[in-house]
Scaffold this active site. Structure first.
Site, PDB file in Angstrom:
ATOM      1  N   GLN A  74       0.679  -1.151  -0.181  1.00 43.40           N
ATOM      2  CA  GLN A  74      -0.083  -0.038   0.102  1.00 43.40           C
ATOM      3  C   GLN A  74       0.724   1.327  -0.008  1.00 43.40           C
ATOM      4  OE1 GLN A  74      -2.346  -1.376   3.322  1.00 43.40           O
ATOM      5  NE2 GLN A  74      -0.437  -1.464   4.718  1.00 43.40           N
TER       6      GLN A  74
ATOM      7  N   ASP B  36       0.306  -0.028  13.757  1.00 40.04           N
ATOM      8  CA  ASP B  36       0.841   1.080  14.571  1.00 40.04           C
ATOM      9  C   ASP B  36       1.192   0.891  15.822  1.00 40.04           C
ATOM     10  OD1 ASP B  36      -1.835   1.801  15.754  1.00 40.04           O
ATOM     11  OD2 ASP B  36      -2.403   2.325  13.654  1.00 40.04           O
TER      12      ASP B  36
ATOM     13  N   ASP C  96       0.447  -8.048  11.461  1.00 34.52           N
ATOM     14  CA  ASP C  96       0.171  -7.245  10.589  1.00 34.52           C
ATOM     15  C   ASP C  96       0.781  -7.518   9.023  1.00 34.52           C
ATOM     16  OD1 ASP C  96      -1.026  -3.872  10.479  1.00 34.52           O
ATOM     17  OD2 ASP C  96       0.039  -4.634   8.638  1.00 34.52           O
TER      18      ASP C  96
ATOM     19  N   ASP D 107      -7.983  -4.812  13.910  1.00 33.17           N
ATOM     20  CA  ASP D 107      -7.731  -3.479  13.723  1.00 33.17           C
ATOM     21  C   ASP D 107      -7.150  -3.284  12.250  1.00 33.17           C
ATOM     22  OD1 ASP D 107      -6.903  -0.840  13.949  1.00 33.17           O
ATOM     23  OD2 ASP D 107      -5.356  -1.301  15.529  1.00 33.17           O
ATOM     24  N   SER D 108      -8.273  -3.143  11.222  1.00 31.42           N
ATOM     25  CA  SER D 108      -7.796  -3.232   9.860  1.00 31.42           C
ATOM     26  C   SER D 108      -8.071  -1.801   9.322  1.00 31.42           C
ATOM     27  CB  SER D 108      -8.343  -4.321   9.241  1.00 31.42           C
ATOM     28  OG  SER D 108      -9.900  -3.803   8.982  1.00 31.42           O
TER      29      SER D 108
ATOM     30  N   ASP E 187     -10.078  -0.234   5.902  1.00 31.78           N
ATOM     31  CA  ASP E 187     -11.573  -0.285   5.365  1.00 31.78           C
ATOM     32  C   ASP E 187     -11.735  -1.444   4.669  1.00 31.78           C
ATOM     33  OD1 ASP E 187     -11.980   2.068   6.192  1.00 31.78           O
ATOM     34  OD2 ASP E 187     -11.735   3.256   4.444  1.00 31.78           O
TER      35      ASP E 187
ATOM     36  N   PRO F  11      -6.571  -5.486   0.872  1.00 27.33           N
ATOM     37  CA  PRO F  11      -5.946  -6.558   1.843  1.00 27.33           C
ATOM     38  C   PRO F  11      -6.842  -6.914   2.884  1.00 27.33           C
ATOM     39  CG  PRO F  11      -4.304  -4.671   1.595  1.00 27.33           C
ATOM     40  CD  PRO F  11      -5.604  -4.332   0.727  1.00 27.33           C
TER      41      PRO F  11
HETATM   42  N1  AG3 Z   1      -7.640   1.602  11.352  1.00 25.79           N
HETATM   43  C1  AG3 Z   1      -8.353   2.105  10.114  1.00 25.79           C
HETATM   44  C2  AG3 Z   1      -9.882   2.434  10.393  1.00 25.79           C
HETATM   45  C3  AG3 Z   1     -10.522   2.698   9.000  1.00 25.79           C
HETATM   46  C4  AG3 Z   1     -10.229   4.283   8.835  1.00 25.79           C
HETATM   47  N2  AG3 Z   1     -11.197   4.615   7.501  1.00 25.79           N
HETATM   48  C5  AG3 Z   1     -11.003   5.470   6.710  1.00 25.79           C
HETATM   49  N3  AG3 Z   1     -10.386   6.716   7.426  1.00 25.79           N
HETATM   50  N4  AG3 Z   1     -11.769   5.728   5.670  1.00 25.79           N
HETATM   51  C6  AG3 Z   1      -6.878   2.403  11.672  1.00 25.79           C
HETATM   52  C7  AG3 Z   1      -5.677   1.608  12.405  1.00 25.79           C
HETATM   53  C8  AG3 Z   1      -5.303   2.438  13.738  1.00 25.79           C
HETATM   54  N5  AG3 Z   1      -4.598   1.354  14.698  1.00 25.79           N
END
Ligand code: AG3
Length: 287
Positions: free
Chosen positions: A36, A91, A111, A161-162, A164, A168
């Site tokens: 990505q 993160d 991850d 914790d992904s 959208d 992937p």
């Molecule tokens: N997880 C992303 C949530 C989705 C955000 N979507 C968006 N901005 N369209 C974030 C990882 C944080 N640990």
């Protein structure tokens, strides 16, 4: 679509017909990883911003809400969580919150993209401050495959914790993944998964997710909601699914007397996050 005017970063949300903007300092890093496009900006008032493929992943200012709500409600729902897996979460913000629970013995974070973690170490060091905890194991691999390969009945809590559900992360929102989760969970196991905006994504994402976890064999699922101003609509959900028992029941006394500091989560917030807005309650009850 991204408007990168040089002074403002904007994430346009087509399905919401809206955009969220942050006033920038400068773009400090951008790279194409094998998976990505990752960018880091310095913002005027939100600390660092990490985006993936133009979507806001986190800001220094408001990520505490999301990460505390990913970690603590699920951990206070399980009667005795010891073994935790985080799928995504590169993160390390969710990982840091999980490690605040002294009863947790082992946390595996899986991850797919090591670059997210390396950039978090540099630009969000506070989120990575517990990465050396001997209970933490950081793997860079496909989380869907990892769950598929994990032994049955070996995990108490799975946290998804992904990004959208496009690219992937798409397979993390599909029924085969939930069947694998169910198999690897212990008797009272729970899954918590970031599940987008109640205002924008109830029909397209939230309801199908609840339907799929229930079809996969989970006893029940509930939507937890919380504010997240840097994500589309500023309002977000996590879906909490229980292998057995009621995901609305939690160890409230332990949550009150948790013995570690939080900035958003507390027992009243937990209870409040379980209160279903009328439109969502109606739709979830119709499943
Ligand atoms: N997880 C992303 C949530 C989705 C955000 N979507 C968006 N901005 N369209 C974030 C990882 C944080 N640990």
């Amino acid at each position: 679509m991204v408007i990168d005017s040089g002074e403002w970063f904007s994430e346009v949300c087509e399905e919401g017909g809206s955009a969220f903007s942050l006033k920038l300092g400068s773009k400090v890093h951008e790279e194409q990883s094998p998976y990505q496009r990752i960018a880091i900006y310095e913002t005027a008032r939100f600390g660092h911003l990490m985006t993936i493929d133009g979507f806001v992943m986190l800001t220094g200012r408001d990520n505490f809400i999301y990460h505390e709500m990913m970690a603590h409600p699920a951990l206070f729902t399980h009667p005795d969580p010891r073994r935790v897996v985080i799928i995504g979460g590169g993160d390390c913000g969710t990982l840091r919150e999980v490690l605040r629970h002294p009863g947790v013995e082992h946390v595996t974070q899986v991850d797919i993209d090591e670059r997210v973690t390396r950039l978090a170490e540099k630009y969000f060091p506070e989120l990575c401050e517990s990465n050396d905890d001997p209970r933490a194991e950081l793997l860079f691999a496909d989380g869907i495959q990892w769950v598929k390969d994990a032994p049955a009945g070996s995990i108490d809590v799975i946290m998804v914790d992904s990004t959208d559900p496009i690219g992937p992360a798409e397979g993390l929102f599909r029924e085969p993944f939930y069947r694998d989760c169910l198999r690897v969970l212990t008797e009272r196991g729970v899954v918590v998964q970031q599940s987008e905006s109640p205002l924008y994504h109830t029909e397209a994402i939230i309801l199908p997710l609840h339907r799929r976890v229930r079809e996969a064999g989970f006893a029940a699922s509930v939507a937890l909601h919380f504010p997240q101003c840097s994500y589309p609509s500023g309002w977000w959900t996590a879906t909490l699914s229980a292998r057995s028992g009621d995901p609305r029941a939690f160890r409230e006394a332990d949550a009150r007397d948790r013995g570690f500091e939080t900035r958003y989560y507390n027992a009243d917030i937990h209870r409040g996050a379980l209160a279903q807005p009328e439109f969502l309650r109606r739709r979830l009850e119709s499943l």
